[in-house]
Structures are given as C-alpha cells and as structure tokens.
Design a protein around this motif. Structure first.
Motif, short mmCIF file in Angstrom:
data_model
loop_
_atom_site.label_atom_id
_atom_site.label_comp_id
_atom_site.label_asym_id
_atom_site.label_seq_id
_atom_site.Cartn_x
_atom_site.Cartn_y
_atom_site.Cartn_z
N VAL A 208 17.45 -38.75 -29.46
CA VAL A 208 18.28 -39.91 -29.84
C VAL A 208 17.97 -40.35 -31.26
O VAL A 208 18.86 -40.60 -32.08
N LEU A 209 16.68 -40.43 -31.59
CA LEU A 209 16.29 -40.88 -32.93
C LEU A 209 16.75 -39.90 -34.01
O LEU A 209 17.06 -40.30 -35.14
N MET A 210 16.80 -38.62 -33.68
CA MET A 210 17.19 -37.62 -34.67
C MET A 210 18.71 -37.56 -34.86
O MET A 210 19.17 -37.12 -35.92
N ARG A 217 18.67 -43.56 -39.56
CA ARG A 217 19.05 -42.49 -40.48
C ARG A 217 18.78 -41.09 -39.92
O ARG A 217 18.92 -40.11 -40.64
N GLY A 218 18.36 -40.97 -38.68
CA GLY A 218 18.16 -39.65 -38.06
C GLY A 218 17.24 -38.77 -38.87
O GLY A 218 16.18 -39.21 -39.35
N THR A 338 10.01 -40.41 -39.98
CA THR A 338 10.59 -39.07 -39.95
C THR A 338 10.58 -38.55 -38.51
O THR A 338 9.59 -37.97 -38.05
N PRO A 339 11.68 -38.78 -37.78
CA PRO A 339 11.71 -38.38 -36.35
C PRO A 339 11.42 -36.90 -36.11
O PRO A 339 10.87 -36.54 -35.06
N SER A 340 11.78 -36.03 -37.06
CA SER A 340 11.57 -34.59 -36.84
C SER A 340 10.11 -34.19 -36.84
O SER A 340 9.77 -33.07 -36.43
N THR A 341 9.22 -35.06 -37.31
CA THR A 341 7.79 -34.70 -37.34
C THR A 341 7.09 -34.98 -36.01
O THR A 341 5.92 -34.60 -35.85
#
Length: 439
Positions: A208-210, A217-218, A338-341
C-alpha cells in the motif's frame, strides 16, 4: 540477582562498548556513532518483539509492517501540508475514508442482526462490495488530482507540519491501532499460522505504501524530513561551534558530524531507557506474572479465569506500538521515507535474531542482543574483506579465487549471522542473558 547473574548481564554490554570504542579508534568516530544510533533503534525494536514473544509467546513476523507505519507517521506529522493537493483532493479522500469506516461499522452491526450462516455471508458480501464501490468511486478522481500536483516534488497530501518528535508518539499509536485491527482478526490462530498471517499483513502494508502515491509519494520517496537536531551546515556557522573546533583542534566538517550523531545518541538513549524501565516494571508486576503464566500454560491460565484472548491482544498492541516508535525514530535518523527499503530480512528476521541471541523473555538480553547483532551485521563486511584479503594473499593478485571471494565479501554478514545464531543456540540456547527464573 546473584553476583554471577549480574556479571553475566554486565559483561556483554562491556564487550559491546569496547567494540564500539575500537571502531572509533581504528575506523572513525562517525562510523562508531552511526553504528551506536542504529543499535539503539534496533534495541527498541527488539524490546517490542520481546514483549510479544518473550512475555506472551506471540510470534509476530510483521515487524517490518509496524516499522513502516512508524516511518509513515513522520511524514504525516512533520512534513508541511501541500495546500494545493488538499484543495483539489483532500475532501474527496476524507469522504472516501469515511465511506470505508461506515461500511465496516454497518457490516458489523448487520451481522449481529442477521441470523444464519448463509444469510450473514450474503449480507456481508453485499455491504462490503457496495462500500468498496462507493469508496473507489470517490477516491479515484481525488487521488488522481492529488498525484497530479507537481508530481516531481510533491504529488501527495503532505503532513501537518508539527514537530518531528511528536511523530515518534504518533508512530507508536499508528502501529498500535493497526495491531488492534490485526489482533482482533488473527490472534485466534495457532502460532505458526499467526506468524504467516502477520508476515502477509506486513507485506500488504508495504505494498500500500509503495503504490498509494497520494499518501507518501510511494516509491518516489519523501526526502528532506525535518530533524530534531541541528543541521551540520548551520552548526558550522555558529560561534560556539567554531570555538569548540578550535579548542579540540578538529576540522569543522567531521566534528559537526560527530556532534549531530552524539545528539541523536542522547535522544535515542533517553527513549530506550524509558521503554526499558517501563518494560522491566511491567515484567515484575502482577500483569507480567500473568502474561508468563499464559505463555507457559495457556490452558491452565484460562482455567484459572484469565481472559487469554484479551491479554494476548493487549500485549500484541503494546509490542507493536513499541516497534512503531522505533520505526519513526529510524525514519527521523535517515531523514527520508523510502517504502522500498523495508525488507523482511532486515526489519523482521534480523530483529528476531537479536531477541533469540540476546535472550527471549529478558529485556536486558533483547537489548544487548540488538547491540551485538547489529554491530556484527555492519562490521562483518569490512572485517570479512580484510580477513579474505589476508588469508588469500598467497594466491596472488591475479587469482580468480581471490578476486571472486573479495567481490563477494558483502555476503559475509549472512555467514556471520548464521554462525552466530548456531553458536548461541548450541552453547547458550536461552540466549546470552537468559530469562530470570522468578518462581
């Protein structure tokens, strides 16, 4: 506490601080203080897991998700509001969220009024589908309008522009609120199914966050988050700092980095000390004894009149809230969201290794486990590179074996973690500082 148990508690901390001091002298104090800050944040995460697993035997593999919610709180609280985005899509987003909440409330109320399994399933399906249709109808145009506002730099609603330290509290509350919802659904499951369920929920939170750019901002990330400590550049222009640099005989740039990191160490140490004190008080209280009784024999505790389900839900909420606080502190330290981390290896399984190595059920054990495991995680690569270089020097610079090993030295941290876990489980299965026998 006997003299031997006191020594066994103190000695690992002494070893850790000696290792940090050696890092400061042999590498740099900037590296040593960076490790120290991450150790303090990791210790708070480990305390959250220890409250859930060590106190009550709950297997929470959703640490990553609660950590990310803490990071999200920093964006929602400390980032300035994007006024244009709010004007274009804010009311629509709020109305869509209201529809979702109303759908949940109406569905729960309707299920209490309808009798029969098939009828309940039919009513639930109809109401949920209707609610989702209404919410997406409202949210779609609103989020598209928000994400169209200067997408290169904004494209989200922003936050409230409040002090970032407040976000640490909100991070804990946000994670605790999510834990309440998850716990009401999943805590009736068996331990292994609960682990899978929490792991799945954490992946949903990250997804969801990404993908919801209007929220944070994903994958485009939110950078330049406010800090609770001065910026290095600003500090170097002050008179007191120039006097300090002159007195110590240090260059301003490395000194400013050390001072800022020391300020973070002070803040994090205060939070860790407060949570550790509260956790020790809770563990020694009647509530702590009840939780250990539930953990050791759930059936017997239930037969004694203890509300096991309510106690499990409470400890799940408390532990997740602590993890959320740590997540907010970590995002504040990074200065970016940074959601991807957020990866399960770093934010779930490594935290579990900290608790197992340190000693489940013992708050001091979880803390020192976090300190030592994170130090080993960081230093395994440079030490591994040096060790491989030294042991393969006889092969010559042109050796393919030597080149291959040096290129893959970063993988040494995984080897070290595996060896560390095996050694501790073999020679100290209850951890470096095992749980105190309080019977």
């Amino acid at each position: 506490m006997t003299r031997n148990s006191r020594a066994r508690t103190v000695l690992p901390f002494v070893v850790f601080f000696v290792l940090v001091a050696m890092t400061g002298f042999l590498q740099s104090w900037t590296v040593a203080l960076t490790i120290m800050n991450m150790c303090l944040v990791s210790a708070i995460m480990a305390l959250g897991v220890n409250v859930q697993w060590g106190y009550a035997g709950l297997v929470n593999f959703g640490v990553m998700g609660f950590t990310a919610l803490g990071g999200l709180a920093v964006v929602l609280v400390a980032v300035p509001t994007v006024d244009e985005a709010w004007d274009l899509g804010g009311p629509g987003v709020l109305f869509g969220i209201f529809i979702l909440c109303a759908t949940a409330a109406v569905t729960l109320a309707a299920r209490t009024l309808v009798t029969g399994r098939a009828a309940r399933a039919l009513v639930t399906t109809v109401l949920v589908l209707a609610g989702l249709w209404g919410a997406t109808t409202v949210l779609g145009p609103s989020t598209a309008a928000i994400e169209g506002v200067n997408p290169a730099l904004q494209g989200f609603l922003g936050g409230l522009g409040l002090p970032v330290l407040l976000a640490w509290v909100v991070g804990g509350l946000l994670a605790a609120g999510a834990a309440f919802v998850i716990g009401k659904i999943a805590l009736g499951l068996r331990a292994d199914y609960l682990a899978i369920a929490t792991l799945g929920v954490s992946e949903i939170i990250i997804a969801v966050l990404m993908n919801e750019d209007w929220l944070a901002r994903g994958v485009k990330n939110v950078v330049g988050l406010p800090r609770p400590v001065p910026y290095e550049v600003d500090m170097r222009t002050t008179e007191w700092f120039r006097d300090l640099a002159s007195t110590l005989g240090m260059a301003p740039i490395p000194l400013s980095s050390v001072v800022v990191k020391l300020a973070y160490v002070g803040l994090f140490a205060v939070v860790l000390g407060l949570i550790l004190w509260l956790a020790e008080r809770a563990l020694a209280s009647p509530w702590g004894r009840t939780m250990r009784a539930v953990r050791d024999n759930e059936v017997a505790a239930n037969a004694m009149g203890k509300d096991v389900k309510r106690l499990h839900l409470l400890v799940f909420i408390v532990g997740s809230g602590i993890i959320g606080i740590a997540g907010a502190m970590l995002t504040t330290l990074d200065g970016q969201f940074t959601p991807s981390t957020y990866q399960p290896l770093r934010f779930t399984f490594l935290v579990w290794v900290m608790v197992i190595v340190g000693g489940a059920g013992n708050n001091w054990g979880a803390t020192v486990g976090a300190f030592l495991v994170w130090f080993a995680w960081v230093e395994a690569e440079p030490v591994g590179t040096w060790l491989i270089d030294w042991t393969t020097i006889a092969l010559g610079e042109d050796s393919e074996i030597r080149r291959h090993l040096l290129q893959n030295a970063a993988q040494m941290r995984h080897v070290v973690m595996g060896v560390l876990l095996l050694v501790v489980l073999r020679f100290a299965p209850r951890g470096i500082i095992p749980e105190t026998d309080r019977t």
